[in-house]
Design a protein around this motif. Structure first.
Motif, mmCIF file in Angstrom:
data_model
loop_
_atom_site.group_PDB
_atom_site.id
_atom_site.type_symbol
_atom_site.label_atom_id
_atom_site.label_comp_id
_atom_site.label_asym_id
_atom_site.label_seq_id
_atom_site.Cartn_x
_atom_site.Cartn_y
_atom_site.Cartn_z
ATOM 1 N N GLU A 43 0.636 -1.376 0.013
ATOM 2 C CA GLU A 43 0.035 -0.008 -0.081
ATOM 3 C C GLU A 43 0.913 1.377 0.145
ATOM 4 N N GLY A 44 0.195 2.220 -0.694
ATOM 5 C CA GLY A 44 0.824 3.535 -0.499
ATOM 6 C C GLY A 44 1.505 4.047 -1.698
ATOM 7 N N LEU A 45 2.341 5.476 -1.861
ATOM 8 C CA LEU A 45 2.795 5.685 -2.929
ATOM 9 C C LEU A 45 4.131 5.266 -3.607
ATOM 10 N N TYR A 46 4.220 5.164 -4.813
ATOM 11 C CA TYR A 46 5.412 4.579 -5.386
ATOM 12 C C TYR A 46 5.934 5.434 -6.575
ATOM 13 N N ALA A 47 7.320 5.400 -6.915
ATOM 14 C CA ALA A 47 7.701 6.101 -8.101
ATOM 15 C C ALA A 47 8.788 5.070 -8.760
ATOM 16 N N GLY A 48 9.185 5.228 -10.111
ATOM 17 C CA GLY A 48 9.858 4.378 -10.588
ATOM 18 C C GLY A 48 10.290 4.618 -11.950
ATOM 19 N N VAL A 49 11.357 4.002 -12.520
ATOM 20 C CA VAL A 49 11.653 4.135 -13.890
ATOM 21 C C VAL A 49 11.544 2.806 -14.559
ATOM 22 N N ARG A 50 11.665 2.678 -15.979
ATOM 23 C CA ARG A 50 11.369 1.744 -16.596
ATOM 24 C C ARG A 50 11.894 1.702 -18.085
ATOM 25 N N LEU A 51 12.372 0.675 -18.768
ATOM 26 C CA LEU A 51 13.108 0.547 -19.992
ATOM 27 C C LEU A 51 12.174 -0.604 -20.784
ATOM 28 N N GLY A 52 12.211 -0.498 -22.080
ATOM 29 C CA GLY A 52 11.773 -1.803 -22.629
ATOM 30 C C GLY A 52 11.711 -1.422 -24.232
ATOM 31 N N VAL A 76 4.485 7.019 -11.806
ATOM 32 C CA VAL A 76 4.381 7.598 -10.308
ATOM 33 C C VAL A 76 2.717 7.018 -10.024
ATOM 34 N N GLY A 77 2.517 6.383 -8.852
ATOM 35 C CA GLY A 77 1.020 5.710 -8.536
ATOM 36 C C GLY A 77 0.920 5.542 -7.066
ATOM 37 N N VAL A 78 -0.026 4.926 -6.678
ATOM 38 C CA VAL A 78 -0.520 4.812 -5.321
ATOM 39 C C VAL A 78 -1.625 3.530 -5.244
ATOM 40 N N PHE A 80 -3.818 0.528 -3.018
ATOM 41 C CA PHE A 80 -4.743 0.561 -2.004
ATOM 42 C C PHE A 80 -4.886 -0.992 -1.849
ATOM 43 N N ILE A 81 -5.150 -1.343 -0.564
ATOM 44 C CA ILE A 81 -5.632 -2.861 -0.476
ATOM 45 C C ILE A 81 -7.061 -2.857 0.553
ATOM 46 N N PRO A 82 -7.865 -2.880 -0.309
ATOM 47 C CA PRO A 82 -9.369 -2.691 0.297
ATOM 48 C C PRO A 82 -9.566 -4.111 0.980
ATOM 49 N N MET A 83 -9.208 -5.036 0.803
ATOM 50 C CA MET A 83 -9.416 -6.398 1.446
ATOM 51 C C MET A 83 -8.334 -7.277 1.096
ATOM 52 N N ASP A 84 -7.644 -8.064 1.935
ATOM 53 C CA ASP A 84 -6.724 -8.976 1.653
ATOM 54 C C ASP A 84 -7.226 -10.289 0.541
ATOM 55 N N PRO A 85 -6.527 -10.412 -0.494
ATOM 56 C CA PRO A 85 -5.190 -10.048 -0.967
ATOM 57 C C PRO A 85 -5.499 -9.311 -2.165
ATOM 58 N N VAL A 86 -6.465 -8.241 -2.474
ATOM 59 C CA VAL A 86 -6.855 -7.603 -3.485
ATOM 60 C C VAL A 86 -6.166 -6.280 -3.544
ATOM 61 N N LEU A 87 -5.549 -5.970 -4.651
ATOM 62 C CA LEU A 87 -5.002 -4.734 -4.676
ATOM 63 C C LEU A 87 -5.499 -3.795 -6.009
ATOM 64 N N LEU A 88 -5.944 -2.523 -5.339
ATOM 65 C CA LEU A 88 -6.238 -1.547 -6.526
ATOM 66 C C LEU A 88 -5.424 -0.407 -6.465
ATOM 67 N N GLY A 89 -5.242 0.005 -7.801
ATOM 68 C CA GLY A 89 -4.142 1.041 -7.664
ATOM 69 C C GLY A 89 -4.424 2.223 -8.913
ATOM 70 N N VAL A 90 -3.953 3.571 -8.799
ATOM 71 C CA VAL A 90 -4.014 4.365 -9.890
ATOM 72 C C VAL A 90 -2.631 4.812 -10.310
ATOM 73 N N GLU A 91 -2.349 4.966 -11.584
ATOM 74 C CA GLU A 91 -0.796 5.080 -11.891
ATOM 75 C C GLU A 91 -0.655 5.750 -13.222
ATOM 76 N N VAL A 187 12.057 -0.619 -12.024
ATOM 77 C CA VAL A 187 12.549 -0.822 -10.609
ATOM 78 C C VAL A 187 11.666 0.596 -10.057
ATOM 79 N N PHE A 188 11.214 0.031 -8.731
ATOM 80 C CA PHE A 188 10.370 1.279 -8.209
ATOM 81 C C PHE A 188 10.713 1.255 -6.800
ATOM 82 N N TYR A 189 10.483 2.512 -6.052
ATOM 83 C CA TYR A 189 10.698 2.820 -4.638
ATOM 84 C C TYR A 189 9.376 2.880 -4.110
ATOM 85 N N HIS A 190 9.188 2.199 -3.023
ATOM 86 C CA HIS A 190 7.712 2.496 -2.277
ATOM 87 C C HIS A 190 8.050 3.489 -1.065
ATOM 88 N N PHE A 191 7.278 4.449 -1.035
ATOM 89 C CA PHE A 191 7.324 5.250 0.122
ATOM 90 C C PHE A 191 6.745 4.837 1.352
#
Length: 191
Positions: A43-52, A76-78, A80-91, A187-191
């Motif tokens: 959960e939370g904010l993250y940012a990273g770089v990518r190559l491809g 850059v995105g965030v 949320f885990i509304p219930m385990d193990p489901v993850l929702l995010g915006v990026e 590669v992403f860093y999670h704050f």
């Protein structure tokens, strides 16, 4: 001799009485529970770089058909885990694409839905809309659908692999739903 025996007997009785009192001072306790680490916190904010790379088929966003582009970008995105193990995010992603003849930029707003498979592994699906701009002049609305897998390598850093199919909103004849495919590693860093 009687006095000596009496003295030893009194001393032994005093020692035993003191030992009995010391035993009464021990307070029974329960051992402290041992807590295992909870695993990676997705959960939370993250940012990273990518190559491809991007592999263009027919007429995707005014790009030349059947070309391969290099991709370098950031996200850059965030999550949320509304219930385990489901993850929702915006990026939000921004990529610069290039080949021998031209360069272009792509910007997407994405929604992610996934599942935390283990403490350090995540699989997800992705859908997004955005804009592609060739050489900074011609812009066209685009969309992407795909998915990926992400692994935690430390308590704050993850590595991600992602593949998406892309298309544009033009209605030209022979237009296909997916006109391009993009594969990236990041590669992403999670704050």
């Amino acid at each position: 001799m009687f006095v000596r025996s009496l003295t030893l007997g009194v001393a032994a009785a005093a020692l035993m009485a003191g030992g009995a009192q010391a035993a009464d001072l021990i307070i029974p306790t329960t051992p402290e529970p041992i807590y295992a680490p909870a695993g990676f916190d997705w959960e939370g904010l993250y940012a990273g770089v990518r190559l491809g790379g991007q592999f263009t088929g027919t007429g995707y966003a005014d790009q030349t058909a059947d070309t391969t582009n290099g991709v370098i970008g950031a996200a850059v995105g965030v999550n949320f885990i509304p219930m385990d193990p489901v993850l929702l995010g915006v990026e939000v992603t921004g990529d610069w694409l290039w080949n021998d003849t031209y360069s272009s930029g792509e910007f997407f707003a994405n929604l992610r839905a996934g599942a935390v498979v283990t403490d350090s592994a995540l699989i997800y699906a992705l859908a997004g809309v955005g804009v592609s701009s060739r050489d900074g002049f011609d812009s066209e609305g685009v969309y992407q659908l795909g998915g990926g897998v992400e692994f935690a390598v430390t308590d704050a850093i993850t590595v991600r692999g992602e593949v998406v199919g892309q298309g544009d909103f033009s209605d030209t004849a022979g237009d296909e739903f997916f006109e391009s495919a993009k594969a990236t590693v990041g590669v992403f860093y999670h704050f």
